[in-house]
Design an enzyme around this catalytic site. Structure first.
Site, PDB file in Angstrom:
ATOM      1  N   HIS A 140      29.121  73.458   8.215  1.00  0.00           N
ATOM      2  CA  HIS A 140      30.403  72.760   8.369  1.00  0.00           C
ATOM      3  C   HIS A 140      31.581  73.714   8.610  1.00  0.00           C
ATOM      4  O   HIS A 140      32.482  73.426   9.396  1.00  0.00           O
ATOM      5  CB  HIS A 140      30.657  71.887   7.130  1.00  0.00           C
ATOM      6  CG  HIS A 140      31.505  70.695   7.404  1.00  0.00           C
ATOM      7  ND1 HIS A 140      31.353  69.499   6.757  1.00  0.00           N
ATOM      8  CD2 HIS A 140      32.538  70.513   8.268  1.00  0.00           C
ATOM      9  CE1 HIS A 140      32.238  68.621   7.211  1.00  0.00           C
ATOM     10  NE2 HIS A 140      32.969  69.222   8.130  1.00  0.00           N
ATOM     11  N   TYR A 148      31.880  63.880   3.674  1.00  0.00           N
ATOM     12  CA  TYR A 148      32.654  62.656   3.926  1.00  0.00           C
ATOM     13  C   TYR A 148      32.378  61.598   2.855  1.00  0.00           C
ATOM     14  O   TYR A 148      33.135  60.636   2.726  1.00  0.00           O
ATOM     15  CB  TYR A 148      32.345  62.054   5.315  1.00  0.00           C
ATOM     16  CG  TYR A 148      32.583  62.967   6.496  1.00  0.00           C
ATOM     17  CD1 TYR A 148      33.373  64.113   6.387  1.00  0.00           C
ATOM     18  CD2 TYR A 148      32.020  62.687   7.743  1.00  0.00           C
ATOM     19  CE1 TYR A 148      33.567  64.959   7.470  1.00  0.00           C
ATOM     20  CE2 TYR A 148      32.220  63.520   8.840  1.00  0.00           C
ATOM     21  CZ  TYR A 148      32.982  64.655   8.686  1.00  0.00           C
ATOM     22  OH  TYR A 148      33.180  65.490   9.755  1.00  0.00           O
ATOM     23  N   LYS A 157      26.308  67.592   8.151  1.00  0.00           N
ATOM     24  CA  LYS A 157      26.808  68.980   8.026  1.00  0.00           C
ATOM     25  C   LYS A 157      26.597  69.508   6.613  1.00  0.00           C
ATOM     26  O   LYS A 157      26.771  68.762   5.644  1.00  0.00           O
ATOM     27  CB  LYS A 157      28.300  69.025   8.401  1.00  0.00           C
ATOM     28  CG  LYS A 157      28.565  68.404   9.777  1.00  0.00           C
ATOM     29  CD  LYS A 157      30.024  68.428  10.193  1.00  0.00           C
ATOM     30  CE  LYS A 157      30.215  67.566  11.439  1.00  0.00           C
ATOM     31  NZ  LYS A 157      30.565  66.168  11.169  1.00  0.00           N
ATOM     32  N   ASP A 164      28.319  60.701  14.096  1.00  0.00           N
ATOM     33  CA  ASP A 164      28.618  62.038  13.601  1.00  0.00           C
ATOM     34  C   ASP A 164      29.179  61.956  12.183  1.00  0.00           C
ATOM     35  O   ASP A 164      30.277  61.459  11.974  1.00  0.00           O
ATOM     36  CB  ASP A 164      29.638  62.733  14.511  1.00  0.00           C
ATOM     37  CG  ASP A 164      29.888  64.153  14.033  1.00  0.00           C
ATOM     38  OD1 ASP A 164      29.108  65.045  14.423  1.00  0.00           O
ATOM     39  OD2 ASP A 164      30.824  64.367  13.223  1.00  0.00           O
TER      40      ASP A 164
END
Ligand code: A2P
Length: 376
Positions: free
Chosen positions: A181, A123, A148, A118
């Site tokens: 997101h 990120y 996302k 995930d």
């Protein structure tokens, strides 16, 4: 004078006797050999049994065998999405997994049996994740990859380029799951200026995502951090593909039983991020007395108790770790016996809930993103 030669040869009678005694000696030898073989086999059997029970008892933490008379059954390894796709119930979460750490963590995870990673564009580690996946040599169709769509890219014309960047970094042709997101859109090219129009009406964003499903670049689409009001605001539109999942913060401190109940009633699967309380709260979570008591009773670790609890609640769980032993540990889930599950559920839902992540202030919003009564 030497004896006559014939004296040295046995007579016929003597000959028979010696033949018998040779046979007897031979039989005795065979018996002895058989006895030794049986004795060695018996010793080996005892040693093997001993070793087996040693190995079993030393790997209790990983395989959680029946203990104290309690048979622990297994939990579902997958959940089914509206598309019919089977999503693995435990994933490696890579939020906050730093550069240099995330790749080895993904490698360890894939080696130890994880098939679900995930991640998210924001990120900033998708290229390292992609390289680790490639190194594993695991065929793409055996993996589940989630990413996302970041808040800055909600404008329909920005979505495909954002998706393409994630696909390129992950070195894949398609995503199994792509999530919006946050229920918050930022103006194009800004890092936190609210786009009120696209936030109030997420349908243009969703319609573009549906188009990308039909184009084959995404297999399933979902949402993240949406509360019931925001979900209804989206699903009031004529959706072609309804949200497959809603990824939200779920942990001992913020178990959200109402959202879970509502989601079950409405056929929306939840995914639990920060399932151990994230780096800020993990120590406290693993010291909760009820968690410790269950871990002791079942001879599993506190983290395994919590991760199992999430799956048993009917949610996907996304524990993050960059520590190899923890990565391995976190995949081993077991069904908690009903009384222990209920005890933990009761403990988690009877204190005042405390959310760990709320970026509203950081984004300088003049409202709380989790407020059920937003003006739009
Ligand atoms: P690390 O990554 O250094 O191993 P969450 O999954 O709720 O986001 O929590 C992540 C935090 O919990 C990280 O700090 C991670 O540390 C830690 N963690 C993950 N798994 C375990 C475990 N099995 N035991 C103890 N701490 C863990």
């Amino acid at each position: 004078m030497p004896p006559p030669v014939y004296e040295l040869l046995p007579s016929a009678e003597e000959d028979k006797t010696s033949e018998h005694s040779t046979r007897r000696t031979h039989n005795n030898r065979v018996k002895k050999v058989l006895f030794h073989v049986l004795a060695v086999a018996a010793v080996m059997f005892v040693v093997f049994q001993g070793l087996r029970s040693f190995v079993r008892s030393s790997s209790k933490f990983l395989h959680a065998p029946p203990c104290h008379g309690r048979n622990l059954s297994s939990l579902p390894s997958h959940f089914t999405l509206p598309s019919g796709a089977q999503i693995p119930s435990v994933a490696l979460g890579v939020w906050k997994a730093s550069p240099g750490e995330v790749g080895p963590a993904v490698e360890t995870a894939l080696k130890s049996g994880y098939r679900h990673i995930d991640g998210a564009w924001i990120y900033g580690n998708e290229a390292e994740v992609g390289a680790a996946i490639k190194k594993s040599g695991i065929p793409r169709d055996e993996l589940w990859l989630t990413s996302k769509l970041w808040n800055t890219f909600h404008a329909p014309e920005d979505i495909e380029p954002a998706l393409d960047e994630s696909l390129a970094h992950l070195d894949t042709e398609y995503l199994d799951l792509y999530l919006v997101h946050w229920p918050i859109a930022f103006k194009r090219g800004t890092s936190n200026e609210l786009d009120v129009e696209l936030t109030a009406n997420p349908y243009p964003t969703w319609a573009k995502l549906e188009e990308l499903v039909d184009k084959g670049k995404i297999r399933n689409i979902g949402i993240s951090n949406f509360n019931i009001a925001r979900i209804k605001n989206l699903t009031a539109n004529p959706l072609k593909h309804k949200p497959a999942v809603n990824q939200v913060e779920l942990n001992y401190w913020n178990p959200q039983p109402e959202l879970l109940q509502w989601s079950k009633e409405n056929g929306l699967l939840l995914e639990a991020y920060s399932p151990l309380g994230s780096s800020d709260q993990v120590k406290e979570t693993l010291r909760v007395p009820e968690v410790l008591a269950i871990a002791k009773e079942l001879v599993i670790t506190p983290a395994q108790v919590l991760i199992s609890w999430h799956v048993q609640r009917g949610t996907i769980v996304l524990p993050k770790s960059v520590t190899p032993s923890r990565v391995v540990e976190n995949l081993k889930v077991v069904a908690l016996p009903d009384d222990l599950f209920n005890k933990l559920e009761e403990a988690a839902t009877s204190h005042k809930p405390k959310r760990i992540l709320n970026p509203s202030t950081g984004w300088k919003l003049d409202f709380d993103v989790f407020d059920e009564n937003l003006p739009f």
